[in-house]
Motif scaffolding. Sequence first.
Motif, PDB file in Angstrom:
ATOM      1  N   GLU A 163       5.498  17.888  -0.179  1.00 45.93           N
ATOM      2  CA  GLU A 163       5.752  16.455  -0.153  1.00 45.93           C
ATOM      3  C   GLU A 163       7.037  16.072  -0.874  1.00 45.93           C
ATOM      4  O   GLU A 163       7.349  16.587  -1.952  1.00 45.93           O
ATOM      5  N   ALA A 164       7.761  15.134  -0.277  1.00 42.99           N
ATOM      6  CA  ALA A 164       8.927  14.517  -0.904  1.00 42.99           C
ATOM      7  C   ALA A 164       8.623  13.038  -1.122  1.00 42.99           C
ATOM      8  O   ALA A 164       7.706  12.487  -0.518  1.00 42.99           O
ATOM      9  N   PHE A 165       9.408  12.399  -1.996  1.00 39.11           N
ATOM     10  CA  PHE A 165       9.172  11.000  -2.332  1.00 39.11           C
ATOM     11  C   PHE A 165      10.360  10.150  -1.929  1.00 39.11           C
ATOM     12  O   PHE A 165      11.488  10.382  -2.380  1.00 39.11           O
ATOM     13  N   ALA A 166      10.082   9.136  -1.103  1.00 35.29           N
ATOM     14  CA  ALA A 166      11.150   8.267  -0.620  1.00 35.29           C
ATOM     15  C   ALA A 166      11.724   7.407  -1.733  1.00 35.29           C
ATOM     16  O   ALA A 166      12.942   7.220  -1.815  1.00 35.29           O
ATOM     17  N   ASP A 167      10.851   6.882  -2.581  1.00 35.10           N
ATOM     18  CA  ASP A 167      11.251   5.876  -3.565  1.00 35.10           C
ATOM     19  C   ASP A 167      11.416   6.416  -4.979  1.00 35.10           C
ATOM     20  O   ASP A 167      11.397   5.661  -5.943  1.00 35.10           O
ATOM     21  N   ARG A 168      11.585   7.720  -5.103  1.00 34.51           N
ATOM     22  CA  ARG A 168      11.787   8.323  -6.419  1.00 34.51           C
ATOM     23  C   ARG A 168      13.092   9.104  -6.462  1.00 34.51           C
ATOM     24  O   ARG A 168      13.518   9.694  -5.470  1.00 34.51           O
ATOM     25  N   GLY A 169      13.714   9.096  -7.659  1.00 32.46           N
ATOM     26  CA  GLY A 169      14.929   9.856  -7.862  1.00 32.46           C
ATOM     27  C   GLY A 169      14.622  11.316  -8.158  1.00 32.46           C
ATOM     28  O   GLY A 169      13.547  11.641  -8.666  1.00 32.46           O
ATOM     29  N   HIS A 187      14.906   1.272  -5.103  1.00 34.59           N
ATOM     30  CA  HIS A 187      14.450  -0.015  -4.582  1.00 34.59           C
ATOM     31  C   HIS A 187      15.155  -0.465  -3.307  1.00 34.59           C
ATOM     32  O   HIS A 187      14.621  -1.311  -2.589  1.00 34.59           O
ATOM     33  N   ASP A 188      16.325   0.060  -3.006  1.00 44.54           N
ATOM     34  CA  ASP A 188      17.092  -0.373  -1.850  1.00 44.54           C
ATOM     35  C   ASP A 188      16.519   0.264  -0.579  1.00 44.54           C
ATOM     36  O   ASP A 188      16.677   1.466  -0.344  1.00 44.54           O
ATOM     37  N   ALA A 189      15.843  -0.552   0.240  1.00 42.78           N
ATOM     38  CA  ALA A 189      15.145  -0.024   1.410  1.00 42.78           C
ATOM     39  C   ALA A 189      16.091   0.675   2.380  1.00 42.78           C
ATOM     40  O   ALA A 189      15.768   1.746   2.916  1.00 42.78           O
ATOM     41  N   GLY A 190      17.248   0.093   2.618  1.00 38.66           N
ATOM     42  CA  GLY A 190      18.194   0.712   3.535  1.00 38.66           C
ATOM     43  C   GLY A 190      18.704   2.045   3.042  1.00 38.66           C
ATOM     44  O   GLY A 190      18.794   3.014   3.810  1.00 38.66           O
ATOM     45  N   GLN A 191      19.037   2.107   1.752  1.00 39.34           N
ATOM     46  CA  GLN A 191      19.513   3.355   1.169  1.00 39.34           C
ATOM     47  C   GLN A 191      18.422   4.416   1.191  1.00 39.34           C
ATOM     48  O   GLN A 191      18.683   5.591   1.503  1.00 39.34           O
ATOM     49  N   ILE A 192      17.204   4.008   0.876  1.00 41.87           N
ATOM     50  CA  ILE A 192      16.079   4.947   0.886  1.00 41.87           C
ATOM     51  C   ILE A 192      15.860   5.499   2.295  1.00 41.87           C
ATOM     52  O   ILE A 192      15.621   6.701   2.483  1.00 41.87           O
ATOM     53  N   ALA A 193      15.945   4.634   3.298  1.00 48.14           N
ATOM     54  CA  ALA A 193      15.747   5.072   4.681  1.00 48.14           C
ATOM     55  C   ALA A 193      16.785   6.118   5.078  1.00 48.14           C
ATOM     56  O   ALA A 193      16.465   7.129   5.726  1.00 48.14           O
ATOM     57  N   GLU A 194      18.040   5.898   4.694  1.00 45.21           N
ATOM     58  CA  GLU A 194      19.087   6.871   5.016  1.00 45.21           C
ATOM     59  C   GLU A 194      18.854   8.186   4.285  1.00 45.21           C
ATOM     60  O   GLU A 194      19.103   9.275   4.828  1.00 45.21           O
ATOM     61  N   ARG A 195      18.385   8.100   3.032  1.00 47.64           N
ATOM     62  CA  ARG A 195      18.067   9.320   2.268  1.00 47.64           C
ATOM     63  C   ARG A 195      16.994  10.135   2.980  1.00 47.64           C
ATOM     64  O   ARG A 195      17.076  11.364   3.060  1.00 47.64           O
ATOM     65  N   MET A 196      15.974   9.458   3.498  1.00 46.88           N
ATOM     66  CA  MET A 196      14.873  10.165   4.143  1.00 46.88           C
ATOM     67  C   MET A 196      15.281  10.738   5.498  1.00 46.88           C
ATOM     68  O   MET A 196      14.794  11.797   5.898  1.00 46.88           O
ATOM     69  N   THR A 204      17.933  17.969   2.671  1.00 50.72           N
ATOM     70  CA  THR A 204      18.564  17.744   1.371  1.00 50.72           C
ATOM     71  C   THR A 204      18.456  16.274   0.971  1.00 50.72           C
ATOM     72  O   THR A 204      18.298  15.395   1.816  1.00 50.72           O
ATOM     73  N   VAL A 205      18.551  16.015  -0.348  1.00 52.20           N
ATOM     74  CA  VAL A 205      18.663  14.663  -0.883  1.00 52.20           C
ATOM     75  C   VAL A 205      19.722  14.682  -1.979  1.00 52.20           C
ATOM     76  O   VAL A 205      20.055  15.735  -2.516  1.00 52.20           O
ATOM     77  N   GLU A 206      20.233  13.501  -2.303  1.00 52.05           N
ATOM     78  CA  GLU A 206      21.200  13.386  -3.385  1.00 52.05           C
ATOM     79  C   GLU A 206      20.472  13.183  -4.699  1.00 52.05           C
ATOM     80  O   GLU A 206      19.631  12.297  -4.824  1.00 52.05           O
ATOM     81  N   ALA A 207      20.775  14.019  -5.700  1.00 51.46           N
ATOM     82  CA  ALA A 207      20.160  13.904  -7.024  1.00 51.46           C
ATOM     83  C   ALA A 207      20.824  12.781  -7.814  1.00 51.46           C
ATOM     84  O   ALA A 207      21.838  12.219  -7.404  1.00 51.46           O
TER      85      ALA A 207
END
Length: 255
Positions: A163-169, A187-196, A204-207
């Motif tokens: 599992e990965a977390f959309a809303d966690r750093g 908290h930024d829904a658009g940014q989170i969506a692009e991350r996912m 990959t995700v950005e740390a």
Amino acid sequence: MQIDLNSDLGESLGAWRMGDDAAMLDIVSSANVACGFHAGDAAGILRTLRDAQARGVVVGAHVGYRDLAGFGRRNMDVDSADLQADVIYQIGALQGLARAAGTAVRYVKPHGALYNTIAHDRRQADDVIAAVRAADPQLALVALAGSPLIGWAREAGLRVVAEAFADRGYTPAGALVSRREKGAVLHDAGQIAERMLRLVSEGTVEAVDGSTVRIEADSICVHGDSPGAVAIARAVRDRLERAGVEVASFACAAQ
């Protein structure tokens, strides 16, 4: 491409309302339903299970430490016999309520401090694994992507869902940023969506320090109690589907 989208639901307790279960159930493919130890009351849990069944959402047992006051987010050194029995008890309680709601528990996802502890603590991890096997060895176990728990549970014969977390750093090492530190909750829904979308398409995700972390996940969680949780979950699902990613429960894929 396919990914599961899950959320922690059934966490309201009496007059204390937590999240918007009905709205989230219109978005997610799997629901981690509280079992009464960290949150949730029987009537509310049953209502959430019935709503999940009506929407065709797969349900899992969101087991935690016996910690209502701390919402299950306080670290606890629980004796093995107690921890195993507590997890079995919670799974059994949810199984009974699920039957009454016309559905069934398909997996187990530990909550909060228990989730984070067993990701690396072998003793408590073995206790939870033993409890799941004792309750129903066909249940899948949801675990933090990249954690040692994944290997331990698979060695014990459990099906494991990373599992990965959309809303966690994330830290540069791939761990979740502590909730006590800056950048822990996004908290930024658009940014989170692009991350996912990047997570699903590239792995990959950005740390928090800007570096790139590899995360291999079968499921994405949006915390139901986060501010703007429904908007975040909807943005994630919409972005994934626009990119051709199918959102479906991992439990359905196993059928």
